[in-house]
Design an enzyme around this catalytic site. Structure first.
Site, short mmCIF file in Angstrom:
data_model
loop_
_atom_site.label_atom_id
_atom_site.label_comp_id
_atom_site.label_asym_id
_atom_site.label_seq_id
_atom_site.Cartn_x
_atom_site.Cartn_y
_atom_site.Cartn_z
N ARG A 35 -12.87 1.50 -6.30
CA ARG A 35 -12.41 1.40 -4.90
C ARG A 35 -12.03 2.77 -4.34
O ARG A 35 -12.02 2.93 -3.12
CB ARG A 35 -11.19 0.47 -4.81
CG ARG A 35 -11.52 -1.00 -4.92
CD ARG A 35 -10.30 -1.85 -4.57
NE ARG A 35 -9.56 -1.21 -3.52
CZ ARG A 35 -8.24 -1.02 -3.51
NH1 ARG A 35 -7.51 -1.45 -4.50
NH2 ARG A 35 -7.64 -0.43 -2.51
N ASP A 76 1.08 7.82 -4.89
CA ASP A 76 -0.27 7.58 -5.42
C ASP A 76 -0.62 8.55 -6.55
O ASP A 76 -1.72 8.48 -7.11
CB ASP A 76 -1.31 7.67 -4.29
CG ASP A 76 -1.13 6.55 -3.27
OD1 ASP A 76 -0.41 5.58 -3.58
OD2 ASP A 76 -1.69 6.65 -2.17
N ARG A 106 4.18 -6.66 -0.50
CA ARG A 106 3.65 -5.64 0.42
C ARG A 106 3.65 -6.21 1.84
O ARG A 106 2.61 -6.65 2.35
CB ARG A 106 2.25 -5.19 0.00
CG ARG A 106 2.26 -4.43 -1.32
CD ARG A 106 0.91 -3.84 -1.67
NE ARG A 106 0.56 -2.72 -0.82
CZ ARG A 106 -0.54 -1.98 -0.99
NH1 ARG A 106 -1.38 -2.25 -1.97
NH2 ARG A 106 -0.81 -0.97 -0.18
N CYS A 128 -3.74 -3.13 -3.95
CA CYS A 128 -3.12 -3.03 -5.28
C CYS A 128 -1.82 -3.82 -5.32
O CYS A 128 -1.11 -3.91 -4.31
CB CYS A 128 -2.85 -1.57 -5.63
SG CYS A 128 -4.34 -0.58 -5.74
N LYS A 139 -9.98 8.89 1.01
CA LYS A 139 -10.06 7.43 1.12
C LYS A 139 -9.10 6.89 2.18
O LYS A 139 -9.50 6.12 3.05
CB LYS A 139 -9.72 6.79 -0.24
CG LYS A 139 -9.42 5.30 -0.15
CD LYS A 139 -9.14 4.69 -1.50
CE LYS A 139 -7.74 4.24 -1.80
NZ LYS A 139 -7.05 3.32 -0.97
N ASN A 140 -7.84 7.31 2.10
CA ASN A 140 -6.86 6.67 2.98
C ASN A 140 -6.95 7.12 4.43
O ASN A 140 -6.34 6.51 5.30
CB ASN A 140 -5.44 6.82 2.40
CG ASN A 140 -5.27 5.93 1.16
OD1 ASN A 140 -6.08 5.03 0.93
ND2 ASN A 140 -4.24 6.18 0.38
C1 EPZ Z 1 -0.64 3.30 2.05
O1 EPZ Z 1 -0.31 1.94 1.82
C2 EPZ Z 1 -1.72 3.64 1.06
N1 EPZ Z 1 -2.86 2.76 1.28
C3 EPZ Z 1 -1.19 3.52 -0.37
O2 EPZ Z 1 -2.19 4.05 -1.22
C4 EPZ Z 1 0.08 4.35 -0.54
O3 EPZ Z 1 0.66 4.06 -1.79
C5 EPZ Z 1 1.09 4.05 0.55
O4 EPZ Z 1 0.47 4.16 1.86
C6 EPZ Z 1 2.30 4.99 0.55
O5 EPZ Z 1 1.85 6.31 0.66
C7 EPZ Z 1 -3.71 3.01 2.26
O6 EPZ Z 1 -3.60 3.98 2.99
C8 EPZ Z 1 -4.85 2.07 2.40
P1 EPZ Z 1 3.26 1.80 3.42
P2 EPZ Z 1 0.53 1.14 2.89
O7 EPZ Z 1 3.15 0.89 4.58
O8 EPZ Z 1 0.21 1.65 4.26
C9 EPZ Z 1 7.20 -0.92 2.87
C10 EPZ Z 1 -3.71 4.11 -3.00
O9 EPZ Z 1 -3.48 4.15 -4.23
N2 EPZ Z 1 6.72 -1.63 4.09
O10 EPZ Z 1 3.48 3.24 3.67
O11 EPZ Z 1 0.36 -0.29 2.61
C11 EPZ Z 1 6.30 -1.18 1.68
O12 EPZ Z 1 6.65 -2.39 1.03
C12 EPZ Z 1 -2.91 3.19 -2.11
O13 EPZ Z 1 -4.58 4.80 -2.44
C13 EPZ Z 1 7.52 -2.59 4.67
O14 EPZ Z 1 8.61 -2.90 4.20
O15 EPZ Z 1 2.01 1.61 2.48
C14 EPZ Z 1 6.55 0.06 0.85
O16 EPZ Z 1 7.71 -0.10 0.10
C15 EPZ Z 1 -2.11 2.23 -2.88
N3 EPZ Z 1 7.05 -3.22 5.79
C16 EPZ Z 1 6.77 1.16 1.90
O17 EPZ Z 1 7.10 0.48 3.11
C17 EPZ Z 1 5.87 -2.90 6.36
O18 EPZ Z 1 5.51 -3.50 7.40
C18 EPZ Z 1 5.57 2.06 2.18
O19 EPZ Z 1 4.43 1.27 2.49
C19 EPZ Z 1 5.08 -1.92 5.76
C20 EPZ Z 1 5.52 -1.29 4.62
#
Ligand code: EPZ
Length: 427
Positions: free
Chosen positions: A397, A305, A122, A117, A22-23
């Protein structure tokens, strides 16, 4: 409103084939907009997020043809719009990838703020920091994220947090920028490597994906390609935990065992027996799980995840386990649901202290988000008797043909609507 009705207490056994990731798919589909010609994408998972993205690509003007259940041909030649509305994005987190892809394509993007989610705040500040470093002006106008650039030039970007989304989005915007972009403190997840491989198959020049430093030398054009998406690490992990949690014996096929190392390591600590093959992993559990501690971290750490699923397994372990969430601020909303089934879990900030109980009891529960929903399914499979899981659109999803795959492993699970009528499968 549909729900899952599970008659649990039966060990899972047999084999299950894992779908495309998916991701990876949710980044690769918007990335098609960067090509000059048609792209054929294979091994797409049949999930709601993929249908939403294919509809969004059509709405932008791309020609989308479904070749078969897991393959789509997308010709972006006439994708003339740069606007992704709230209706098109449908609350998906991955809609943010249209920002990077449209910037790379036409230096202009207007995209509804990403949803996804609910794990607390976020932000997308690191995505925006990257776009700005490449020469983009980003503003919020009428509730939409608006990004425009006269030209895009390579830059050195250090990410303050390891972010999957920011790493992918910067790659998308930089791949056709002038000169060299370096992303430092980049995320290293398998889907980052898959996106880089996809873009390179179109003629991009990306090096270092899968390490903390990614170098992108901009190219003028990207051509169409044919590409097959990697297997889903989290879907595989979910079936592996479900096998262990039900005391089963399941071979999880079509996987990349290297992507599953942290999950395998933790399952072994709980007492599961694991056999690894080239493209499959067999999981057996013949005793009550042993306690263990888990901390989620960016790849190659234990994936966030998989946190709700492993916590559900540990809820019946002998002894007390501590599960610490190292990625998101608030990813324990499912705990309340699990306690309805008899689990004994105290959440203290970013840690959950789990005192193993002998058995979970069936109960009506809700899928509060996608992986929380997967955890409720596992809990329902563990508890002897009837568990009803509501709000399953979250689960749709991200999990392809869940009832079919679980039924083939011997589970008694049905998708029913509000009137109690079984639904054969997701349209
Ligand atoms: C991706 O989300 C995945 N989603 C999530 O999977 C997964 O939990 C996550 O990566 C971490 O592995 C998709 O790929 C669509 P991040 P993403 O940016 O990209 C902080 C699932 O269940 N952050 O790596 O949104 C954020 O708050 C989903 O399949 C900032 O501070 O996650 C978090 O604490 C849910 N500023 C951390 O970084 C930013 O600009 C990691 O977030 C971006 C993120």
């Amino acid at each position: 409103m549909e729900k899952f009705v599970i008659n649990g207490g039966k060990p899972l056994s047999g084999s299950v084939r894992i779908s495309g990731a998916k991701n990876a798919a949710v980044a690769i589909l918007p990335a098609v907009l960067l090509a000059d010609g048609p792209c054929v994408i294979e091994n797409l998972p049949q999930i709601l997020d993929v249908s939403t993205l294919l509809s969004s690509l059509s709405a932008l003007g791309a020609d989308v043809k479904i070749i078969n259940k897991t393959t789509a041909r997308i010709d972006p030649a006439h994708a003339d719009s740069f606007i992704v509305t709230k209706e098109m994005a449908q609350g998906m987190r991955a809609s943010s990838y249209f920002l990077g892809a449209l910037l790379g394509r036409c230096k202009r993007a207007r995209v509804a703020p990403p949803g996804g989610c609910d794990f607390g705040v976020r932000p997308i500040d690191q995505h925006i920091k990257g776009f700005e470093a490449l020469g983009t002006r980003v503003t919020i106008e009428n509730g939409m994220v608006d990004a425009r650039a006269a030209s895009l030039s390579g830059a050195s970007i250090y990410l303050d947090v390891v972010s999957v989304g920011a790493t992918m989005n910067i790659m998308l915007a930089a791949v056709k920028a002038k000169g060299l972009t370096v992303i430092e403190n980049a995320a290293r997840e398998p889907h980052i490597v898959d996106l880089a491989n996809f873009l390179n198959s179109m003629g991009a020049n990306i090096m270092g994906a899968g390490t903390g430093v990614i170098k992108i030398r901009g190219v003028e054009h990207l051509h169409g390609t044919q590409y097959s998406i990697i297997p889903d690490q989290i879907e595989a992990g979910t079936y592996m935990v479900a096998a262990a949690a039900t005391g089963g014996d399941v071979t999880v096929e079509n996987v990349t065992p290297k992507h599953l190392e942290s999950i395998i390591a933790k399952l072994i600590e709980t007492g599961a027996q694991i056999e690894e093959f080239d493209e499959a992993v067999r999981v057996r559990m013949s005793s009550r799980p042993k306690r263990c501690n888990v901390k989620t971290m960016p790849h190659p750490g234990f994936p966030t995840d998989m946190q709700p699923q492993i916590a559900t397994l540990l809820s019946v372990a002998e002894g007390t386990s501590i599960v610490t969430e190292g990625v998101w601020d608030n990813r324990f909303r499912y705990v309340e649901q699990l306690t309805l089934m008899g689990a004994s879990i105290q959440v203290d900030g970013k840690s959950a202290i789990i005192t193993g109980v002998e058995k979970l009891k069936p109960a009506p529960v809700r899928a509060v988000d996608l992986r929380a929903g997967a955890a409720m399914i596992i809990a329902g499979l563990m508890a002897k008797g009837e568990t009803v899981v509501e709000e399953i659109s979250h689960i749709d999803r991200g999990y392809e043909l869940l009832t079919e795959k679980l039924s083939a492993l011997g589970a008694d699970i049905k998708r029913v609507n509000d009137y109690g009528t079984p639904q054969a499968k997701l349209a």
